[in-house]
Enzyme design. Structure first.
Site, PDB file in Angstrom:
ATOM      1  CD  GLU A  78      -1.303  -0.132   3.673  1.00  0.00           C
ATOM      2  OE1 GLU A  78      -2.001   0.880   3.783  1.00  0.00           O
ATOM      3  OE2 GLU A  78      -1.391  -1.107   4.441  1.00  0.00           O
ATOM      4  CB  CYS A 110      -2.238  -4.542   6.470  1.00  0.00           C
ATOM      5  SG  CYS A 110      -1.800  -2.912   7.042  1.00  0.00           S
ATOM      6  CG  HIS A 232      -2.260  -6.885  10.344  1.00  0.00           C
ATOM      7  ND1 HIS A 232      -1.081  -6.527   9.728  1.00  0.00           N
ATOM      8  CD2 HIS A 232      -2.888  -5.723  10.660  1.00  0.00           C
ATOM      9  CE1 HIS A 232      -1.012  -5.210   9.657  1.00  0.00           C
ATOM     10  NE2 HIS A 232      -2.107  -4.700  10.217  1.00  0.00           N
TER      11      HIS A 232
HETATM   12  N1  CAA Z   1       1.844   3.555  30.769  1.00  0.00           N
HETATM   13  C1  CAA Z   1       1.341   2.397  30.314  1.00  0.00           C
HETATM   14  N2  CAA Z   1       0.314   2.318  29.418  1.00  0.00           N
HETATM   15  C2  CAA Z   1      -0.207   3.485  28.972  1.00  0.00           C
HETATM   16  C3  CAA Z   1       0.273   4.733  29.411  1.00  0.00           C
HETATM   17  C4  CAA Z   1       1.344   4.750  30.350  1.00  0.00           C
HETATM   18  N3  CAA Z   1       1.865   5.871  30.793  1.00  0.00           N
HETATM   19  N4  CAA Z   1      -0.427   5.690  28.769  1.00  0.00           N
HETATM   20  C5  CAA Z   1      -1.324   5.060  27.973  1.00  0.00           C
HETATM   21  N5  CAA Z   1      -1.193   3.733  28.092  1.00  0.00           N
HETATM   22  C6  CAA Z   1      -1.940   2.684  27.402  1.00  0.00           C
HETATM   23  C7  CAA Z   1      -3.420   2.974  27.279  1.00  0.00           C
HETATM   24  O1  CAA Z   1      -4.104   2.615  28.464  1.00  0.00           O
HETATM   25  C8  CAA Z   1      -3.781   2.104  26.079  1.00  0.00           C
HETATM   26  O2  CAA Z   1      -3.863   0.774  26.499  1.00  0.00           O
HETATM   27  P1  CAA Z   1      -5.128  -0.141  26.020  1.00  0.00           P
HETATM   28  O3  CAA Z   1      -5.113  -0.108  24.524  1.00  0.00           O
HETATM   29  O4  CAA Z   1      -4.794  -1.480  26.584  1.00  0.00           O
HETATM   30  O5  CAA Z   1      -6.336   0.512  26.572  1.00  0.00           O
HETATM   31  C9  CAA Z   1      -2.547   2.207  25.200  1.00  0.00           C
HETATM   32  O6  CAA Z   1      -1.481   2.666  26.045  1.00  0.00           O
HETATM   33  C10 CAA Z   1      -2.697   3.186  24.061  1.00  0.00           C
HETATM   34  O7  CAA Z   1      -3.143   4.395  24.587  1.00  0.00           O
HETATM   35  P2  CAA Z   1      -4.204   5.288  23.794  1.00  0.00           P
HETATM   36  O8  CAA Z   1      -5.345   4.446  23.317  1.00  0.00           O
HETATM   37  O9  CAA Z   1      -4.481   6.485  24.617  1.00  0.00           O
HETATM   38  O10 CAA Z   1      -3.269   5.700  22.547  1.00  0.00           O
HETATM   39  P3  CAA Z   1      -3.552   6.656  21.361  1.00  0.00           P
HETATM   40  O11 CAA Z   1      -4.841   7.367  21.490  1.00  0.00           O
HETATM   41  O12 CAA Z   1      -2.335   7.498  21.257  1.00  0.00           O
HETATM   42  O13 CAA Z   1      -3.692   5.707  20.083  1.00  0.00           O
HETATM   43  C11 CAA Z   1      -3.408   3.998  18.478  1.00  0.00           C
HETATM   44  C12 CAA Z   1      -3.157   4.419  19.944  1.00  0.00           C
HETATM   45  C13 CAA Z   1      -4.922   4.057  18.200  1.00  0.00           C
HETATM   46  C14 CAA Z   1      -2.931   2.582  18.301  1.00  0.00           C
HETATM   47  C15 CAA Z   1      -2.637   4.966  17.550  1.00  0.00           C
HETATM   48  O14 CAA Z   1      -1.268   4.808  17.729  1.00  0.00           O
HETATM   49  C16 CAA Z   1      -2.970   4.770  16.089  1.00  0.00           C
HETATM   50  O15 CAA Z   1      -3.915   5.370  15.569  1.00  0.00           O
HETATM   51  N6  CAA Z   1      -2.195   3.908  15.362  1.00  0.00           N
HETATM   52  C17 CAA Z   1      -2.418   3.649  13.938  1.00  0.00           C
HETATM   53  C18 CAA Z   1      -3.666   2.820  13.693  1.00  0.00           C
HETATM   54  C19 CAA Z   1      -3.530   1.373  14.087  1.00  0.00           C
HETATM   55  O16 CAA Z   1      -2.451   0.840  14.234  1.00  0.00           O
HETATM   56  N7  CAA Z   1      -4.685   0.710  14.238  1.00  0.00           N
HETATM   57  C20 CAA Z   1      -4.717  -0.696  14.514  1.00  0.00           C
HETATM   58  C21 CAA Z   1      -5.896  -1.394  13.867  1.00  0.00           C
HETATM   59  S1  CAA Z   1      -5.960  -1.035  12.116  1.00  0.00           S
HETATM   60  C22 CAA Z   1      -4.839  -2.163  11.419  1.00  0.00           C
HETATM   61  O17 CAA Z   1      -4.454  -3.088  12.033  1.00  0.00           O
HETATM   62  C23 CAA Z   1      -4.351  -1.903  10.019  1.00  0.00           C
HETATM   63  C24 CAA Z   1      -3.026  -1.239  10.103  1.00  0.00           C
HETATM   64  O18 CAA Z   1      -1.985  -1.886  10.078  1.00  0.00           O
HETATM   65  C25 CAA Z   1      -2.969   0.211  10.194  1.00  0.00           C
END
Ligand code: CAA
Length: 388
Positions: A78, A110, A232
């Site tokens: 992609e 993906c 994945h």
């Molecule tokens: N210590 C330990 N853990 C902590 C923490 C700290 N200080 N602060 C936060 N966390 C934890 C949170 O509790 C959360 O844990 P859970 O998921 O178990 O609840 C985790 O860290 C992530 O925190 P947030 O949800 O607040 O993080 P975020 O809002 O910054 O977003 C994300 C995380 C959504 C993965 C973001 O990085 C993102 O958008 N990534 C790209 C999209 C993606 O990878 N999506 C996955 C599914 S889609 C797919 O699989 C296709 C693909 O390849 C893209």
């Protein structure tokens, strides 16, 4: 019997440590290391793209006889380099595959490499004396200081698909699911992805659960027929979020074994990041290369492929006697260990580097750190010229 005869991965040899990244962004490093479950992220230099990474992954597993027998090269990506000409055509040339092969590129986020794998398996089932090469190659980019930044990465996987495979037989029954959703996408005019992070997590998890129910219904297989699952893995926590709910009412020993094997499959992703199309197969290599797994010939592995947008598929494979002799564990781990750590400034400079877009002839500055076999050498009147 048709399946994976050889498998390898490549990732660029520069990375950013995610504690460094977290500190630079003013984020608690535990969020990245524990919360997301990532430790390092591969960062490609301008001289590495989906063509070179795919060729670098495939070259070490190809012998002269393979080059004569491969009829089909399918590249799932992609983050290709041309809207028209396929990455496969460049790789066909770089690897020296026989001329009467067809080389194509498949896109569905993906999921693309899995579509390629299924196409390859079908081809070899019809032409048991021939082979196919399946590649997944991607650079994952969300942008500097975005919430997706920590889930970037870069790399490629390559698999030779043949009859009487020496690693994994792909079983016949698979179930796919298509949904027209916007959880993650990248319009043609953007070089970074747009993502609805929380929704993408939910879509991934619900796709797995919908497919798992349908897969069990169609195949009459149940959880206890599986020894391990590979997912994945956009980041190492993701697959586990999908796996844990289906283990809730199951035998504790079975659940623990599946969680243990899931964790063994996360190691390479934790140190490379999301490589999009190749990610599922990177997880397979991470699992099989780990000396702590108890998998043997006939162990059944479940696979969950997910490509945003969205297409997902569950399929299964059975390990072949002697599979462990055909893995490139030593070479792959040396490759990971020999990578160079970047400072935040070096990472951002590489991220912002772009190739020239004018009519001129430009030599691509290959940094001293890029010692990969294939590299982008020149842009000559909009044509990419590769070096070996
Ligand atoms: N210590 C330990 N853990 C902590 C923490 C700290 N200080 N602060 C936060 N966390 C934890 C949170 O509790 C959360 O844990 P859970 O998921 O178990 O609840 C985790 O860290 C992530 O925190 P947030 O949800 O607040 O993080 P975020 O809002 O910054 O977003 C994300 C995380 C959504 C993965 C973001 O990085 C993102 O958008 N990534 C790209 C999209 C993606 O990878 N999506 C996955 C599914 S889609 C797919 O699989 C296709 C693909 O390849 C893209």
């Amino acid at each position: 019997m048709v399946g994976i005869d050889k498998i390898n991965f490549y990732t660029p040899n520069t990375y950013i440590d995610l504690v460094t990244l977290a500190e630079a962004r003013g984020i608690d490093p535990d969020k990245f290391i524990i919360g997301i479950g990532q430790s390092k992220m591969s960062v490609p230099p301008i001289s590495q793209d989906t063509v070179t990474m795919g060729a670098n992954a495939a070259f070490p597993i190809l012998e002269k006889a393979d080059l004569e027998l491969i009829d089909l090269i399918v590249v799932g990506t992609e983050s290709g380099i041309d809207e028209s000409k396929s990455v496969g055509t460049f790789i066909h040339d770089l690897l020296g595959v026989q001329p009467f092969a067809k080389a194509v590129e498949i896109k569905q986020a993906c999921y693309g490499a899995t579509a390629g794998l299924m196409m390859a398996v079908d081809y070899v089932r019809l032409h048991p004396d021939r082979k196919a090469l399946v590649i997944g190659s991607d650079i994952s980019r969300y942008g500097l200081a975005t919430s997706g930044e920590v889930t970037q990465g870069a790399g490629a996987i390559a698999m030779v698909i043949s009859s009487n495979p020496r690693i994994l037989e792909i079983e016949g029954e698979t179930v796919a699911l298509t949904q027209n959703i916007f959880d993650f996408w990248r319009p043609n005019y953007s070089d970074t992805a747009i993502v609805d992070g929380k929704f993408s997590n939910e879509a991934y998890i619900s796709s797995f659960h919908t497919l798992w129910e349908e897969f069990m219904r169609r195949t009459e297989l149940k959880l206890s027929d599986f020894d391990a699952f590979c997912f994945h893995m956009p980041y190492t926590k993701m697959g586990k979020k999908a796996l844990l709910p289906i283990l809730e009412n199951e035998d504790k020993d079975l659940a623990n074994q599946l969680i243990f094997n899931y964790d063994l499959g996360t190691h390479y992703t934790r140190h490379i990041g999301n490589i999009y199309t190749g990610s599922l197969y990177l997880s397979l290599m991470s699992l099989l290369n780990n000396p702590d797994h108890k998998l043997t010939a006939k162990s059944r592995i479940g696979f969950f492929s997910y490509g945003s947008g969205a297409v997902a598929e569950i399929f299964s494979g059975v390990l072949v006697p002697g599979f462990e002799k055909h893995l490139l564990k030593k070479e792959q781990e040396e490759h990971l260990e020999s990578r160079i750590s970047l400072s935040i400034d070096e990472y951002e400079a590489l991220f912002n580097e772009t190739i020239p877009k004018d009519d001129g002839i430009h030599t691509i500055n290959r940094s001293k750190t890029d010692n990969s076999l294939f590299y982008l050498k020149e842009i000559n009147e909009h044509k990419r010229i590769y070096g070996k």
